[in-house]
Motif scaffolding. Sequence first.
Motif, PDB file in Angstrom:
ATOM      1  N   LYS A  59       0.822  -1.198   0.000  1.00 37.42           N
ATOM      2  CA  LYS A  59       0.000   0.000   0.000  1.00 37.42           C
ATOM      3  C   LYS A  59       0.863   1.257   0.000  1.00 37.42           C
ATOM      4  N   GLN A  60       1.919   1.269   0.816  1.00 39.02           N
ATOM      5  CA  GLN A  60       2.795   2.441   0.881  1.00 39.02           C
ATOM      6  C   GLN A  60       3.519   2.658  -0.448  1.00 39.02           C
ATOM      7  N   GLN A  61       3.898   1.609  -1.126  1.00 35.24           N
ATOM      8  CA  GLN A  61       4.580   1.753  -2.410  1.00 35.24           C
ATOM      9  C   GLN A  61       3.617   2.251  -3.490  1.00 35.24           C
ATOM     10  N   ARG A 121       5.114   6.533  -1.070  1.00 33.86           N
ATOM     11  CA  ARG A 121       5.910   6.878   0.104  1.00 33.86           C
ATOM     12  C   ARG A 121       6.828   5.705   0.443  1.00 33.86           C
ATOM     13  N   VAL A 127       8.625   2.910   2.518  1.00 36.02           N
ATOM     14  CA  VAL A 127       8.165   2.074   3.617  1.00 36.02           C
ATOM     15  C   VAL A 127       9.179   2.162   4.740  1.00 36.02           C
ATOM     16  N   ALA A 138       3.488  -0.216  10.809  1.00 30.65           N
ATOM     17  CA  ALA A 138       3.701   0.967   9.969  1.00 30.65           C
ATOM     18  C   ALA A 138       3.059   2.161  10.655  1.00 30.65           C
ATOM     19  N   SER A 157       0.151   7.756   8.970  1.00 28.88           N
ATOM     20  CA  SER A 157       0.581   9.059   8.474  1.00 28.88           C
ATOM     21  C   SER A 157      -0.435  10.110   8.897  1.00 28.88           C
TER      22      SER A 157
END
Length: 191
Positions: free
Chosen positions: A25-27, A31, A33, A39, A42
């Motif tokens: 999801k972050q990739q 953003r 990781v 995690a 944010s």
Amino acid sequence: MSAPATSGFLTDAQRAALDAALAAKQQSVGRPVKGGHHAPVSRPHAGDKKPKNIKGSGATKKGGGGGKFTWGSLLEGEEGVSALDRNDPNYDSDEERAVQLQAPNAAHTRVKAQVAAYKQEVTAIVEEYFSSGDVANAADSLAELDAPIDTMGHYFVKRLVTLALDRKDKEREMASSLLSNFYAEVGQMCR
């Protein structure tokens, strides 16, 4: 029965699956990781915060019709779409006639030049009045212009008021007193 090795609520397999899903999801968001089991959530930066007193997304209205108590978009766009209808109660037959422009004749040009000269002389009289404050001198200067007050007097009043409004309160008061003095004189002349 032995419990699987856990360090909380999740098993090692569940934790690995969660970390993989969060990393994916972050990739996809773009953003980087940050490593670790959990995690970080944010949070918006201080500059990203939306003020609480502003409603809506901040984008402009599309196709809005104005605010309260306005006709809005009902009257817009109808400039060139005016069809003449003889059954319309607002119909004016003069609108159908073609307008013929005429070249100005010599009399029109002469009157226009006289008005321009009168305006320049009136401006000088008003400027002098604002510097001296002498009502009698302004009245004498205006009488010397040899312009009929019934046809040209409104130019004097307009120029006086316009010049006074561009200045401070002192000049506005002076213009008011000059007009009231002239009004008294014109009233006596008419009787």
